[in-house]
Each structure stands twice: as C-alpha cells, then as structure tokens.
Design an enzyme around this catalytic site. Structure first.
Site, PDB file in Angstrom:
ATOM      1  N   GLY A 109       0.792  -1.220   0.000  1.00 45.09           N
ATOM      2  CA  GLY A 109       0.000   0.000   0.000  1.00 45.09           C
ATOM      3  C   GLY A 109       0.823   1.267   0.000  1.00 45.09           C
ATOM      4  O   GLY A 109       0.327   2.337  -0.362  1.00 45.09           O
ATOM      5  N   ASP A 163       0.989 -11.398   6.647  1.00 36.77           N
ATOM      6  CA  ASP A 163       1.551 -10.598   5.555  1.00 36.77           C
ATOM      7  C   ASP A 163       2.886  -9.979   5.945  1.00 36.77           C
ATOM      8  O   ASP A 163       3.557  -9.378   5.095  1.00 36.77           O
ATOM      9  CB  ASP A 163       0.566  -9.497   5.125  1.00 36.77           C
ATOM     10  CG  ASP A 163       0.176  -8.582   6.275  1.00 36.77           C
ATOM     11  OD1 ASP A 163      -0.450  -9.082   7.221  1.00 36.77           O
ATOM     12  OD2 ASP A 163       0.481  -7.384   6.231  1.00 36.77           O
TER      13      ASP A 163
END
Length: 618
Positions: free
Chosen positions: A180, A370
């Site tokens: 992101g 993650d």
C-alpha cells in the site's frame, strides 16, 4: 502432534486449516512458554543435515559486511544490472493505475512512484548494503541521489511495481492487503549473480493503498532504517536498508488513532532484500478459488528457482526421508516432492529467526501473516521493541494491548500459527499432502527448540543446556524487572568459583540487580550458586567464557528511547544522531569507549506513549 481438521472458509475457497494440538501448543503452556521442551521421535537421519543449507544462507547474509569487495567492479547507478525476473515471469495486473481496487489473477501491478518532493535530502545511508550489489560509495554524494531514491526520478533500468498479497491480521483473515505504500524498483544482479530487490517505502499510492495516501513519515522511516541495520549486525536475518531520504513535504498522521492528526515530515526508506515474498503472497491467491490456485504453484516455482535453488537439486541419493510422530511412524520423503522440501525449509528458517528474536529480546509487534517472509527474514518494522525491563508479556504495539497476541512470549506460538496458515495454502493448491503438512509443522517445533536452547546456553556460557537453571533465571528476571540486554552482558563478569562467600555472590551483578529486598537477594543468591556450580563443571577459563559470552550478548541494542532521541533531532533538521546510532548498531558487541551512555537504562520520559509503545500508524 499436529492434526488437520476440516473446513475453514477463506474467501471463496474451502479447505482444511492446520490445527496444532499436543505436539507444540500444549507444550508451550509453561510459565514462560518460549523455552519449553519438545518431545519428538527420532528421525531416520540427523535433522541437522537438511538444516545445514539454512545455516549457510543465514551465515552468508550475516557475513556480507565482513567481505571485502576489492575484486568486484564498483557500479554507478546507471550501470546496475537490472534483471526484473518477478515482472518478467509472473502474472501482471492488466491495469497500471493506482486507484484502490481488488486486483485479481495477478501477483503485482506496474505502478510508478507518485510521491511529491521538495528539495529531498539524504539523511543516512549504509555502505555495507551498497556493497551487496557493488554500488560505488561515491554515488551517495551525487546531487541527484535524493531525487532518485525518493522515487521522483527512478533509476534507469527499474520496472517499478507493487506486490499483491493478503494476510491474517491479529488472527483474522483480512483479504487483499498488498504493497500500500511500498513500490519495488526491481531486482539487481551483482557480480556474484546474487539477486537483490530494491523497494521504496513511502513512495505513493498503489491499488493496494485502500484509503491511505501511500506515504511514510520521518519518525517511522528512521526506526525502520536503523532497526533493519541493527538486526543485521546482531546476526539476525532481516531486510536491509540502503538509504533514508526526506521528501521535503509534510504528511498528515494520526499517531494514536484518536482523531488528533498532525503534520509530520515525510520520508522514504530504500529497503533491500533478496525477496519481499511473504506468507500472504500465497494466501491471497488460494483465497480466491480454484481459478487462482495455479498462481500459488507459479509463485512457489518462482521462489524455489530463484531463492531456494538447492531444493531443485535434491536427488534420491540424498535419502532425505524422515519418520513422523504419527502412531504408525510413517515416512515423509522430501526428495519426492520439492514443494514439501521447500515448505520444510521455510518452516526451519522461520523457527530459527524467531529463536534469535527471543535470544536478543526483540519483539516484532505485528506478526501478521503478511509480515512473515518466506526467506525467514525480519520484515516490516512498525511498532517493534527490544526488551528493557524483562516482561514476557511486553508488546510494543498499542493496537495489540487488549489481548497481547503478539507479545514477546507469544512469538514462537504465533510463528507456528502463521506457518499453519501458509501450509494450509499449499494444501489448497495441492502442492503438499496432509502428512507432509503435519511434518512441516513438526520441523518448525524441532528447529525452534534446537536453536533456542543453543542460543540460551551460549548466552549463559553454560557447558550444556540446563532447562531448570534457565527457567528459574527468567522467572527471577521477570519478578525484578531486570534489564534484559544489560543483565546478560554483565553476567559474563561472574567467576566460576564455588568458594565465593554467599554475601559476595551478587557483587558482579550489582549494576543490574537494583533495589532488592532481602527475600529477592536470597532468591538471586540461590540461583547464582546453582549457576556457578554449573560453570565449574566446564574446563573453560573465566576469561574465555567472558569473551565467548560477549560475542553473543550485545552491549548495545536499538532501544526505543534511542530511536526517539534521533527522531526528535531529525524533525528539526539535525540528522547527526541518526548517523551516530547507525555507527553504534553496526558494532553491537564491541565496548565502543565513549559510547557507554547508549547502553544505559531508559530515562523516565521513555515510558510515555509514542516512545515505548506505538501504534501501526506510519
């Protein structure tokens, strides 16, 4: 033993998750459950033979700073050998815009850095990281270097992209996450044909930014830059950091998620690793149904080919067959399925990494799937922390406070839980079977205990592992809130002399055992008598033991208050402390005369929110 239980829904795919039962989790339920015994059946060959490749890779990473590069040609930025295998060989998002969206059937999106800059400045840099890909140190002096590594003018040959991945966050499946605010520039092959991936963190929006701006602030960037290098020099596998650049722009951040956002200086770290693939890189595709299971296989093939080449060279002649702990003593043959052999190596690297965290007193703070590297690297430095006063339940993450899921003592459990989710993904893609999946988790437990016991034995300078002695020590340290780093460093001053009077035993430790009443003094005296007795059974001299202990017990770690001091100065334009700390953490086991203040206990102000504990905000 681990068992597979039926039916978990992850996205659109239904498959069996790994449920860990008596083999590991139950054995961890001791008072401080990061040093339990694990009982397992003998295997048909020594487990160390297969683990040796893992050790060699770790040693290879650690030794990079010790190698000279006089025979390697130094490259200018324009001459770097970009390969970009990830982009060339794996499925891409057909779109190249950065609008937030679900990216389907793809491992990445081609996207360029979009961060705005205004006279960016180079704050700090690591020459040893530049050596990884033969970069000439003079390149740091280029006036356009900050522009290049802010992303405003990416280097020639780079093919920027953001990776697609998912993950479990605090135990709950979060779906698509992805890069992101990180944009990979590409991969560089060095003069030894080693592959190094360069990534800019804070370089702007990507399709995976969701509602965020894709930027990073100076405070979190300083922490990541310094801790990446500190961990490497402690001998702990980690992503590295080439440089830290300010953008010259301000970024709005709500540090505590309490509605009080403020402007902060923006910054970018150039992270470096052989790969940024995570457990979640595989999970996302398994979660999206049968159509994307082939991508899991493609990603596994890619990882094995480029980062685990020894797996493909395993032959039947190596007899890598192991007995399991099942009732029928079944056998897993790692030469018959490269994916099972790969999963075992991922498990062992993960276990070894977390054992090293426990040994040095490091708490990651956000062990979501993650944030778990398939290479066994420490990755994604957010609210991390090294232990000061020893507290097994310490978490540096304010978001983690309600349940302390990611506290120091839980890290071995969470590593196994995360590995179970990764193994479940490989099961869903039919890359391994249930027997192999169970065996992967068993190997995690065995490797963790082997490494943890070896680390703690060396930290105490013991001739052999002594569970009772170590357990009692950690219990005492927790009761008296003893400083973790300073205690083990000071412990090397104890002499293996059983004739020392009881009232003199604590003298070598007086600087770390503070403000104790008579009852606690007696408890420590009792422990020291047992410890000295154990030392006396060895033929190693006191001086030899002190030297060996000081090679594994650092004098300096990157305490949070040290980071904050450097951040406070940097935010008003003084980068000197960042650079001093970098030099300090590059030699954590050396005495470094004149730097003793950096080893002192945290001052009172260090316990305020935002210093000792942080949120996930960046």
């Amino acid at each position: 033993m681990v068992r597979l239980t039926p039916s978990l829904s992850l996205g659109h795919t239904h498959f069996s998750p790994i449920t860990v039962s008596s083999f590991f989790f139950s054995s961890l339920r001791t008072k401080f459950h990061f040093y339990p015994p694990i009982h397992h059946r003998a295997m048909s060959m020594d487990s160390q033979s297969f683990s040796s490749s893992i050790d060699s890779v770790t040693q290879h990473l650690q030794n990079h700073t010790l190698q000279t590069h006089s025979h390697a040609s130094r490259s200018k930025l324009e001459d770097l050998n970009w390969d970009n295998s990830f982009v060339r060989t794996l499925p891409a998002d057909p779109r190249t815009d950065s609008l937030p969206r679900q990216v389907l059937h793809a491992c990445y999106t081609k996207v360029s850095p979009s961060v705005e800059v205004d006279n960016p400045q180079l704050v700090a840099w690591s020459e040893s990281v530049a050596d990884l890909f033969d970069l000439d140190h003079k390149e740091f002096e280029r006036p356009d270097f900050p522009l290049i590594f802010s992303g405003a003018s990416p280097p020639v040959g780079a093919l920027p992209y953001a990776q697609c991945y998912g993950g479990h966050q605090f135990g709950t499946w979060a779906g698509q996450l992805g890069d992101g605010r990180a944009i990979t520039l590409g991969e560089i092959l060095n003069s030894k044909s080693e592959r190094w991936e360069l990534q800019l963190k804070g370089a702007g929006k990507t399709p995976y930014s969701r509602f965020a701006d894709g930027l990073a602030v100076l405070r979190s960037s300083i922490r990541e830059f310094l801790c990446s290098e500190a961990m490497h020099h402690l001998g702990i596998p980690t992503t590295r950091a080439l440089c830290l650049v300010t953008t010259g722009k301000l970024v709005y951040r709500d540090m505590f998620y309490d509605g009080n956002a403020k402007e902060e200086p923006g910054a970018i770290v150039c992270r470096v690793a052989q790969s940024f693939l995570r457990f979640g890189s595989y999970q996302i595709h398994a979660s999206r149904g049968d159509e994307d299971l082939g991508i899991v296989r493609s990603l596994a093939d890619y990882a094995i080919r480029h980062h685990f080449p020894q797996i493909e060279s395993i032959s039947k002649s190596e007899s890598l067959s192991f007995s399991t702990s099942d009732e029928d003593h079944s056998v897993v043959d790692l030469t018959s399925n490269k994916y099972a052999a790969w999963a075992v190596e991922v498990a062992e690297r993960t276990a070894s990494l977390i054992a090293r965290w426990q040994g040095v007193g490091f708490t990651h703070g956000v062990m979501n799937t993650d944030n778990m590297s398939i290479l066994g690297l420490t990755i994604d430095y957010g609210p991390f922390g090294f232990l000061d006063a020893f507290d097994p339940h310490f978490t540096p993450n304010t978001t983690d406070l309600p349940g302390r899921r990611y506290c120091f003592s839980n890290q071995p459990d969470i590593g196994l839980w995360n590995l179970a989710q990764f193994v479940t993904t490989l099961l869903a893609a039919q890359l391994i079977n249930e027997k192999e999946a169970n065996y992967v988790l068993e190997r995690y437990g065995m490797r963790f205990m082997d490494d943890y016991q070896a680390i703690m034995t060396k930290k105490l300078g013991l001739p052999k592992y002594n569970k009772q002695l170590i357990s009692k020590l950690l219990s005492n340290m927790a009761v008296d809130k003893v400083d973790y780093t300073n205690f083990f460093r000071t412990l090397s001053n104890v002499k293996a002399d059983t004739s020392i009077p009881d009232d003199e035993l604590l003298v070598p430790l007086k600087s770390v055992l503070l403000d104790m009443g008579e009852e606690r003094r007696e408890a420590w005296t009792s422990w020291l008598k047992a410890y000295i007795h154990e030392l006396s059974t060895s033929d190693i001299s006191d001086d030899q033991r002190k030297t060996s202990m000081n090679l594994v017990n650092p004098k300096y770690v990157l305490r949070n208050y040290l980071c904050q001091t450097a951040i406070d100065a940097a935010e008003i334009g003084d980068f000197g402390e960042v650079r001093r700390l970098l030099k300090l953490v590059e030699h954590p086991f050396d005495e470094q005369p004149g730097m003793e203040n950096y080893a002192r206990l945290p001052p009172a102000w260090a316990y305020r929110p935002g210093v000792c504990m942080l949120s996930c905000s960046s």
